[in-house]
Design a protein around this motif. Structure first.
Motif, PDB file in Angstrom:
ATOM      1  N   ARG A  76     -58.353  67.212 -18.378  1.00 25.03           N
ATOM      2  CA  ARG A  76     -59.475  67.865 -17.708  1.00 25.03           C
ATOM      3  C   ARG A  76     -60.557  68.192 -18.719  1.00 25.03           C
ATOM      4  O   ARG A  76     -60.299  68.308 -19.913  1.00 25.03           O
ATOM      5  CB  ARG A  76     -59.037  69.125 -16.985  1.00 25.03           C
ATOM      6  CG  ARG A  76     -58.576  70.230 -17.877  1.00 25.03           C
ATOM      7  CD  ARG A  76     -58.124  71.436 -17.057  1.00 25.03           C
ATOM      8  NE  ARG A  76     -57.757  72.533 -17.913  1.00 25.03           N
ATOM      9  CZ  ARG A  76     -58.586  73.480 -18.318  1.00 25.03           C
ATOM     10  NH1 ARG A  76     -59.831  73.476 -17.919  1.00 25.03           N
ATOM     11  NH2 ARG A  76     -58.172  74.453 -19.100  1.00 25.03           N
ATOM     12  N   ASP A  77     -61.736  68.348 -18.223  1.00 25.97           N
ATOM     13  CA  ASP A  77     -62.882  68.738 -19.022  1.00 25.97           C
ATOM     14  C   ASP A  77     -63.033  70.247 -18.883  1.00 25.97           C
ATOM     15  O   ASP A  77     -63.222  70.757 -17.776  1.00 25.97           O
ATOM     16  CB  ASP A  77     -64.131  68.011 -18.518  1.00 25.97           C
ATOM     17  CG  ASP A  77     -65.367  68.314 -19.328  1.00 25.97           C
ATOM     18  OD1 ASP A  77     -65.347  69.257 -20.147  1.00 25.97           O
ATOM     19  OD2 ASP A  77     -66.363  67.609 -19.132  1.00 25.97           O
ATOM     20  N   ALA A  78     -62.937  70.967 -19.986  1.00 27.28           N
ATOM     21  CA  ALA A  78     -63.039  72.424 -19.945  1.00 27.28           C
ATOM     22  C   ALA A  78     -64.406  72.905 -19.461  1.00 27.28           C
ATOM     23  O   ALA A  78     -64.555  74.042 -19.038  1.00 27.28           O
ATOM     24  CB  ALA A  78     -62.744  73.002 -21.328  1.00 27.28           C
ATOM     25  N   MET A  79     -65.406  72.022 -19.493  1.00 26.37           N
ATOM     26  CA  MET A  79     -66.756  72.379 -19.046  1.00 26.37           C
ATOM     27  C   MET A  79     -66.940  72.109 -17.551  1.00 26.37           C
ATOM     28  O   MET A  79     -68.021  72.317 -17.019  1.00 26.37           O
ATOM     29  CB  MET A  79     -67.786  71.570 -19.831  1.00 26.37           C
ATOM     30  CG  MET A  79     -67.715  71.772 -21.329  1.00 26.37           C
ATOM     31  SD  MET A  79     -68.308  73.366 -21.860  1.00 26.37           S
ATOM     32  CE  MET A  79     -70.045  73.144 -21.620  1.00 26.37           C
ATOM     33  N   GLY A  80     -65.916  71.615 -16.888  1.00 29.18           N
ATOM     34  CA  GLY A  80     -66.020  71.314 -15.462  1.00 29.18           C
ATOM     35  C   GLY A  80     -66.036  69.820 -15.233  1.00 29.18           C
ATOM     36  O   GLY A  80     -65.520  69.054 -16.017  1.00 29.18           O
ATOM     37  N   GLY A  81     -66.635  69.422 -14.143  1.00 32.40           N
ATOM     38  CA  GLY A  81     -66.704  68.002 -13.819  1.00 32.40           C
ATOM     39  C   GLY A  81     -65.583  67.588 -12.879  1.00 32.40           C
ATOM     40  O   GLY A  81     -64.726  68.394 -12.509  1.00 32.40           O
TER      41      GLY A  81
END
Length: 85
Positions: A24-29
């Motif tokens: 996963r991308d910790a910044m969202g997405g």
């Protein structure tokens, strides 16, 4: 295996006791697909990494290619040592 055009290529072993390998991308997405195509078991994860230049900047973004396939072994294999763009 292609290393040309990539700044770093490395491979590691991973055991999936749950049958899932989700990054996963910790910044969202968006949620990325599950890489554990055969469920529980041993996998090799290979990551290709490159910086993307943009309008004269040295580092403006990054590009990743992440591959997973069934395979044993815990060793880390560096197919291309980290280099600067």
């Amino acid at each position: 295996m292609e290393t040309r055009g990539w700044h770093h290529v490395v491979e590691v072993g991973y055991h999936s006791p749950t049958g899932e390998i989700k990054l996963r991308d910790a910044m969202g997405g968006p949620e990325l697909p599950d890489l554990a195509v055969r469920g529980k078991g041993h996998y090799r994860i290979r990551v290709h990494y490159a910086w993307l230049p943009w309008k004269g900047e040295k580092h403006a973004g990054q590009r990743l290619l992440i591959m997973a396939y069934p395979g044993r072994g815990d060793e880390v294999v560096v197919h291309r040592k980290r280099t600067d763009p």
